[in-house]
Design an enzyme around this catalytic site. Structure first.
Site: not given
Ligand code: SMG
Ligand code: MG
Length: 370
Positions: A135, A161-163, A189, A191, A214, A239, A263, A291
């Site tokens: 990520s 995976k790009l935020k 993703d 969020n 996501e 998610d 998760k 994760g």
């Molecule tokens: O464990 O590599 C990891 C984190 C992966 O991007 C990741 N997690 O929304 O999927 C998600 C985020 C949540 C963590 S940021 C609060």
């Molecule tokens: Mg996520």
């Protein structure tokens, strides 16, 4: 098996680089670890709640509070406990899934160690290594992002995976595609950073052959996600919205997702995570393991879960050094783009005492009433 003692230990691990998402920036990773001592031996668990309540309503101080006031007294008072009995025992306490997950994990670790059985075997794993995805946080500039992605691809990560967030979406995705080509398995993703009014904007991501988007919308916006499922060509993955097997079954029935990110920490533990896996498998919905920047403890459990048969997509189960210069267990390392699934009893890993002590910020012990 009886639980005789529970030690709560808060730790704080520095991150190798800041991790920025649409929710904020993280510079360090806190975790609440649970060590249970039972009549059959010890076990370890890890809660994934963070400093603030931005990812979910849970946060580390709240997790600690509900554990010591409401959850651990129930565990300590139970005449007999198994991993499967933990969720029913704690069900009178509503919510607090991240707290419950950590307690169940610790009991499961102790129980499985006493049988000499691994998490992987117990959960139903069908492989002994899992492909590893990474990520990638929001960066200050596109060149900075391309350098980060290039580094991860060189290390062998199988999926990127790009935020994303409003203002950091189309341009970075286009840049990554242009620079690294169509063969890179790429997903994004958000969020929950968008609203249903952004549907036409999000549809512009359809041009880039993404594996999935996501959690674009608020965790409660099932109608909005169902509309995106109809209107976008890119598959929608949930998610934050998926907190139980029931919510997964509902989301699938409402047409609100094509794919589910599981998760264990978010859904109340590895046993509920397996039920979500089963519900999705029965509906033909692929899943992958998310994760929460877990230490080696959670990483071990997640690798075991990701080895179940319907985990057909690469998860966010990266090597320890993605986040930590020093993990608290033996580090998970990338081998040919994969992580080995631990095969030893229980989680198959334990914290290394000196490393653990170095990052511990507080400890509390609760014992069984005589
Ligand atoms: O464990 O590599 C990891 C984190 C992966 O991007 C990741 N997690 O929304 O999927 C998600 C985020 C949540 C963590 S940021 C609060
Ligand atoms: Mg996520």
């Amino acid at each position: 098996m009886q639980v005789e003692r529970v030690v709560l230990r808060q730790i704080n691990l520095p991150l190798v680089s800041p991790f920025r998402t649409s929710l904020g920036i993280e510079y360090e990773k806190p975790a609440l670890l649970v060590q249970v001592t039972t009549s059959s031996g010890d076990g370890w668990g890890e809660s994934v709640s963070g400093f603030d309540a931005s990812y979910s309503s849970e946060y580390i101080e709240g997790t600690h509070d509900v554990m010591q006031r409401h959850l651990i007294p129930r565990l300590l008072a139970a005449p007999s406990v198994t991993a499967s009995a933990v969720a029913p025992l704690l069900a009178p306490v509503k919510g607090h899934r991240m707290a419950k997950a950590a307690l169940e994990m610790a009991v499961m670790d102790a129980e499985l160690r006493s049988y000499g059985m691994s998490f992987a075997t117990s959960l139903g794993a069908v492989t002994d290594r899992v492909p590893s995805g990474v990520s990638v946080g929001i960066m200050n500039s596109v060149p900075e992002l391309l350098a980060a992605v290039s580094g991860y691809l060189d290390q062998g990560y199988r999926r990127i995976k790009l935020k994303i967030e409003p203002g950091w979406d189309i341009a970075p995705v286009r840049a990554v595609r242009e620079r690294f080509g169509d063969d890179v398995v790429l997903q994004v993703d958000a969020n929950a950073a968008y609203t249903a009014a952004d549907a036409r904007h999000l549809a512009r991501l359809d041009d880039f052959g993404l594996l999935l988007i996501e959690q674009p919308l608020d965790e409660e916006d099932m109608r909005g996600h169902a509309a995106l499922c109809r209107d976008l060509r890119t598959p929608i993955c949930l998610d934050e919205s998926i907190v139980s097997a029931r919510s997964a079954a509902d989301a699938i029935a409402w047409g609100a997702c094509h794919i589910v990110n599981i998760k264990p920490g978010r859904v109340g533990g590895y046993l509920e995570a397996r039920r979500i896996h089963d519900v999705c498998a029965a509906s033909g919905v692929p899943v992958w393991c998310g994760g929460m920047l877990e230490t080696g403890l959670g990483r071990a459990g997640n690798a075991a879960l990701a080895a179940l048969p319907n985990f057909t997509l690469t998860g966010d189960v990266s090597a320890s050094d993605r986040y930590f210069a020093t993990d608290i267990t033996e580090p998970f390392v990338l081998r040919d783009g994969h992580l080995d699934v631990p095969g030893g009893p229980g989680l198959g890993v334990v914290p290394i005492p000196d490393l653990l002590d170095e990052v511990t910020t507080s400890m509390q012990e609760l014992v069984r009433p005589r």
